[in-house]
Design a protein around this motif. Structure first.
Motif, mmCIF file in Angstrom:
data_model
loop_
_atom_site.group_PDB
_atom_site.id
_atom_site.type_symbol
_atom_site.label_atom_id
_atom_site.label_comp_id
_atom_site.label_asym_id
_atom_site.label_seq_id
_atom_site.Cartn_x
_atom_site.Cartn_y
_atom_site.Cartn_z
ATOM 1 N N VAL A 74 -32.775 -33.909 5.942
ATOM 2 C CA VAL A 74 -32.124 -32.980 6.861
ATOM 3 C C VAL A 74 -32.306 -33.433 8.307
ATOM 4 N N LYS A 75 -31.557 -32.779 9.184
ATOM 5 C CA LYS A 75 -31.753 -32.954 10.620
ATOM 6 C C LYS A 75 -31.478 -31.619 11.285
ATOM 7 N N LEU A 76 -31.944 -31.468 12.496
ATOM 8 C CA LEU A 76 -31.664 -30.257 13.253
ATOM 9 C C LEU A 76 -30.209 -30.274 13.693
ATOM 10 N N LYS A 77 -29.565 -29.114 13.704
ATOM 11 C CA LYS A 77 -28.179 -29.037 14.153
ATOM 12 C C LYS A 77 -28.072 -29.554 15.577
ATOM 13 N N ASP A 89 -31.058 -23.659 11.311
ATOM 14 C CA ASP A 89 -31.059 -24.744 12.294
ATOM 15 C C ASP A 89 -31.049 -26.123 11.645
ATOM 16 N N LEU A 90 -30.967 -26.172 10.309
ATOM 17 C CA LEU A 90 -31.030 -27.449 9.598
ATOM 18 C C LEU A 90 -29.686 -27.825 8.981
ATOM 19 N N VAL A 91 -29.424 -29.113 8.953
ATOM 20 C CA VAL A 91 -28.207 -29.640 8.335
ATOM 21 C C VAL A 91 -28.609 -30.717 7.336
ATOM 22 N N LYS A 92 -28.062 -30.643 6.140
ATOM 23 C CA LYS A 92 -28.349 -31.641 5.109
ATOM 24 C C LYS A 92 -27.617 -32.935 5.439
ATOM 25 N N VAL A 93 -28.292 -34.074 5.258
ATOM 26 C CA VAL A 93 -27.668 -35.367 5.541
ATOM 27 C C VAL A 93 -27.599 -36.189 4.261
ATOM 28 N N ASP A 94 -26.704 -37.170 4.251
ATOM 29 C CA ASP A 94 -26.536 -38.026 3.080
ATOM 30 C C ASP A 94 -27.783 -38.858 2.836
ATOM 31 N N ASN A 95 -28.052 -39.115 1.573
ATOM 32 C CA ASN A 95 -29.223 -39.923 1.224
ATOM 33 C C ASN A 95 -29.107 -41.351 1.739
ATOM 34 N N GLU A 96 -27.858 -41.788 1.986
ATOM 35 C CA GLU A 96 -27.664 -43.157 2.449
ATOM 36 C C GLU A 96 -28.072 -43.327 3.908
ATOM 37 N N GLU A 97 -28.105 -42.198 4.659
ATOM 38 C CA GLU A 97 -28.438 -42.296 6.073
ATOM 39 C C GLU A 97 -29.922 -42.585 6.242
#
Length: 203
Positions: A61-64, A95-103
């Motif tokens: 994840v990352k913060l928005k 406040d969290l956004v899921k990101v791709d595993n490839e990132e």
């Protein structure tokens, strides 16, 4: 007398049939209600399974609005425990956004982190005067990510006055963060419009 008994018997049978029909009707109604509730529950579970933003242990994840990535260690009711840049801390799910595993992930899976050390070394002020727009925004972005995870309350960004390009770019960037509660300029006696004060939400 015989006719009266037969009449009473017929009335009882009719009454029993009426009660039986009512019971069957109520039973059918309850069965339909149970089926409807089960269907709603199944749809709800399906939606949860299909929700691409549903967070689970191990997700990245990352913060928005942020750039640095972390790893979800534990998901709670309205927040999650994140390992982020060697820091193990909590963040609100909103406040969290899921990101791709490839990132790429900017985190190290450490559970024993000296949180006090990071908090002590963190500067609640950043100076980006004289830097190029993209360079300044990247530094402020990374700095804000750490500030949120360290539960900072008030920050100062020194961007200078100049032609106002850097000040405007930073103001625009701050507007995309959910955790930024308020922004305003410093007192004129202490820098005025050359410094932006940022208040962070503690929810």
């Amino acid at each position: 007398m015989k006719d009266w008994k037969e009449s009473q018997k017929a009335e009882k049978e009719a009454s029993h049939k009426k009660v039986s029909k009512e019971i069957q009707k109520q039973r059918k109604y309850l069965e339909d209600e149970v089926n409807q509730l089960q269907n709603n529950l199944d749809r709800s579970n399906t939606q949860k399974q299909q929700d691409p933003n549903q967070l689970a242990e191990g997700d990245r994840v990352k913060l928005k609005g942020g750039s640095k990535h972390g790893k979800v260690e534990k998901v709670m009711k309205n927040k999650a425990m994140i390992i982020f840049d060697n820091l193990k801390t909590e963040a609100a799910l909103k406040d969290l956004v899921k990101v791709d595993n490839e990132e790429p992930v900017n985190s190290v899976n450490k559970t024993n982190v000296d949180y006090t050390k990071y908090a002590k070394n963190f500067e609640a002020k950043i100076d980006v005067r004289g830097k190029r727009r993209d360079e300044a925004l990247k530094e402020v972005e990374d700095w804000l990510d750490k500030a949120v995870l360290l539960n900072q309350h008030e920050l100062r960004i020194l961007h200078g006055k100049g032609n106002g390009i850097l000040k405007s770019a930073i103001k625009e960037m701050l507007q995309k963060y959910n955790f930024v509660k308020n922004t305003y300029h410093e007192n004129p006696d202490y820098g005025g419009e050359g410094i932006t004060i940022v208040e962070l939400s503690q929810e």
